[in-house]
Enzyme design. Structure first.
Site, PDB file in Angstrom:
ATOM      1  N   ARG A   1      20.124  69.254   5.585  1.00  0.00           N
ATOM      2  CA  ARG A   1      20.761  68.282   5.243  1.00  0.00           C
ATOM      3  C   ARG A   1      19.630  67.609   4.360  1.00  0.00           C
ATOM      4  O   ARG A   1      18.469  67.550   4.099  1.00  0.00           O
ATOM      5  CB  ARG A   1      20.742  67.176   6.183  1.00  0.00           C
TER       6      ARG A   1
ATOM      7  N   ARG B   1      47.388  61.075  -5.089  1.00  0.00           N
ATOM      8  CA  ARG B   1      45.902  60.550  -4.597  1.00  0.00           C
ATOM      9  C   ARG B   1      44.919  61.258  -4.489  1.00  0.00           C
ATOM     10  O   ARG B   1      43.495  60.944  -4.267  1.00  0.00           O
ATOM     11  CB  ARG B   1      46.261  59.559  -3.959  1.00  0.00           C
TER      12      ARG B   1
ATOM     13  N   LYS C   1      39.710  57.733  -1.022  1.00  0.00           N
ATOM     14  CA  LYS C   1      40.297  57.228   0.268  1.00  0.00           C
ATOM     15  C   LYS C   1      39.445  58.286   1.214  1.00  0.00           C
ATOM     16  O   LYS C   1      39.385  59.456   1.612  1.00  0.00           O
ATOM     17  CB  LYS C   1      41.706  57.875   0.866  1.00  0.00           C
TER      18      LYS C   1
ATOM     19  N   LEU D   1      42.784  50.398  -1.498  1.00  0.00           N
ATOM     20  CA  LEU D   1      43.469  51.085  -1.364  1.00  0.00           C
ATOM     21  C   LEU D   1      44.118  51.393  -2.752  1.00  0.00           C
ATOM     22  O   LEU D   1      45.190  50.445  -1.896  1.00  0.00           O
ATOM     23  CB  LEU D   1      43.366  52.003  -0.379  1.00  0.00           C
TER      24      LEU D   1
ATOM     25  N   GLU E   1      43.051  43.220   2.054  1.00  0.00           N
ATOM     26  CA  GLU E   1      43.876  44.268   2.211  1.00  0.00           C
ATOM     27  C   GLU E   1      43.683  44.507   3.684  1.00  0.00           C
ATOM     28  O   GLU E   1      42.659  43.486   4.837  1.00  0.00           O
ATOM     29  CB  GLU E   1      44.146  45.440   1.968  1.00  0.00           C
TER      30      GLU E   1
HETATM   31  N1  PMP Z   1      44.891  50.056   3.346  1.00  0.00           N
HETATM   32  C1  PMP Z   1      44.272  50.735   3.731  1.00  0.00           C
HETATM   33  C2  PMP Z   1      41.904  50.554   3.571  1.00  0.00           C
HETATM   34  C3  PMP Z   1      43.856  52.321   4.220  1.00  0.00           C
HETATM   35  O1  PMP Z   1      43.412  52.459   5.082  1.00  0.00           O
HETATM   36  C4  PMP Z   1      45.322  52.356   3.888  1.00  0.00           C
HETATM   37  C5  PMP Z   1      46.045  53.640   4.772  1.00  0.00           C
HETATM   38  N2  PMP Z   1      45.046  54.604   5.111  1.00  0.00           N
HETATM   39  C6  PMP Z   1      45.930  51.510   3.635  1.00  0.00           C
HETATM   40  C7  PMP Z   1      45.726  50.444   2.760  1.00  0.00           C
HETATM   41  C8  PMP Z   1      47.517  51.954   3.187  1.00  0.00           C
HETATM   42  O2  PMP Z   1      47.848  53.205   1.780  1.00  0.00           O
HETATM   43  P1  PMP Z   1      48.909  54.742   1.727  1.00  0.00           P
HETATM   44  O3  PMP Z   1      49.986  53.392   1.748  1.00  0.00           O
HETATM   45  O4  PMP Z   1      48.776  55.057   1.154  1.00  0.00           O
HETATM   46  O5  PMP Z   1      48.956  54.768   3.632  1.00  0.00           O
END
Ligand code: PMP
Length: 286
Positions: A101, A52, A150, A206, A182
């Site tokens: 910057r 990822r 991410k 994510l 989420e």
């Molecule tokens: N959604 C978001 C917005 C997150 O920040 C995370 C954790 N970083 C997840 C879902 C879960 O992802 P993972 O299982 O890869 O930690």
């Protein structure tokens, strides 16, 4: 006690670690991250996080700071040097700095910055919070449109956690166009009549490493899964609910916007999936 951290090729005591004030991670949130959990002194699903990370870097046309093998070696050295048995390894890669910057990206030969540090979390697996289950509030999802990358743009998720805390709850689920996307830092699920429901993958959420593993394990356990949009009202009427994330594994949800789910205690499917996930992940840990 001071931790040993990793910054741009060096292992240093945390108080000696330095990043430029012109670093684009600091000025522009021009950075991506990963959090890998450690159980029994071993890394959980390192491969998933490495894949990822590469995807996040590619989507943002950011250079890879090192190879996957080097990354693994850094993770392992930090875990060993800091004596982590249960905890987390945080990794951040930024577009670096060319010493000023500017909205325009720096030239392509500008090296990315890479920082890693550990967090010691004894009792991560045997968590009292998971035994109690989480109380959730719902809030509007006003984040940007590439939540599949991410990035470290975590101000709104952080504000969401604070809103939950102020309401006497543990976390928030985000809602866009009437549907749950989420959690602030996790993927969201409910269970009704034995069927696990969660939002399908897209740029809106994510692509959780834990989501992928838990859905695979649920399918192997002959549980039914539906990947589709759902509302808060539907989740409130569920038998149980839960979230998944690399740092909290499978976390039962017992209340949504003041409505208790089922018995108001962690549900049997969430509890079972947490056990299966911890068990299987530990076996595969490296
Ligand atoms: N959604 C978001 C917005 C997150 O920040 C995370 C954790 N970083 C997840 C879902 C879960 O992802 P993972 O299982 O890869 O930690």
């Amino acid at each position: 006690m001071s931790r040993t951290v990793y910054v741009n090729g060096e292992y240093l005591p945390e108080e000696d670690a330095k990043i430029s004030i012109f670093d684009r991670g600091f000025l522009m949130a021009d950075a991506v991250y990963e959090v890998t959990s450690v159980l029994d002194g071993k890394l959980i699903d390192f491969e998933g996080h490495a894949v990822r990370l590469k995807r996040s870097l590619d989507e943002l046309e950011m250079a890879e700071p090192c190879t996957k093998d080097e990354l693994l070696a850094i993770h392992r050295k930090l875990v060993a040097d800091n004596g982590i048995v249960e905890g987390l390894v945080y990794l951040q890669v930024t577009r670096g700095s060319d010493g000023d910057r500017d909205f325009v990206f720096p030239s392509e030969d500008t090296p990315p910055s890479i920082v890693l540090f550990t967090q010691n979390k004894p009792g991560l697996a045997d968590s009292p919070a998971a035994k109690k289950g989480a109380k959730i509030i719902s809030i509007e999802d006003i984040r940007w449109g590439r939540r599949d990358i991410k990035t470290v743009q975590l101000l709104y998720p952080s504000m969401g956690k604070m809103m939950a805390k102020k309401a006497g709850c543990d976390d928030a689920w985000l809602v866009e166009d009437g549907h749950v996307t989420e959690g602030t830092s996790n993927n969201a699920y409910f269970v009704k009549d034995g069927v696990i429901v969660t939002r399908p993958l897209s740029n809106d959420i994510l692509h959780g490493i834990t989501r992928k593993a838990v859905l695979r394990m649920a399918a192997e356990a002959q549980l039914k899964i539906e990947e589709r949009l759902f509302t808060i009202e539907e989740a409130q009427g569920a038998d149980e609910a839960f979230t998944t994330s690399a740092s909290a594994f499978v976390m039962p949800v017992v209340e949504i916007d003041g409505v208790a789910l089922g018995e108001g205690t962690p549900g049997p499917i969430a509890t079972r999936l947490r056990e299966i996930y911890l068990d299987e992940s530990l076996k595969a840990a490296i």
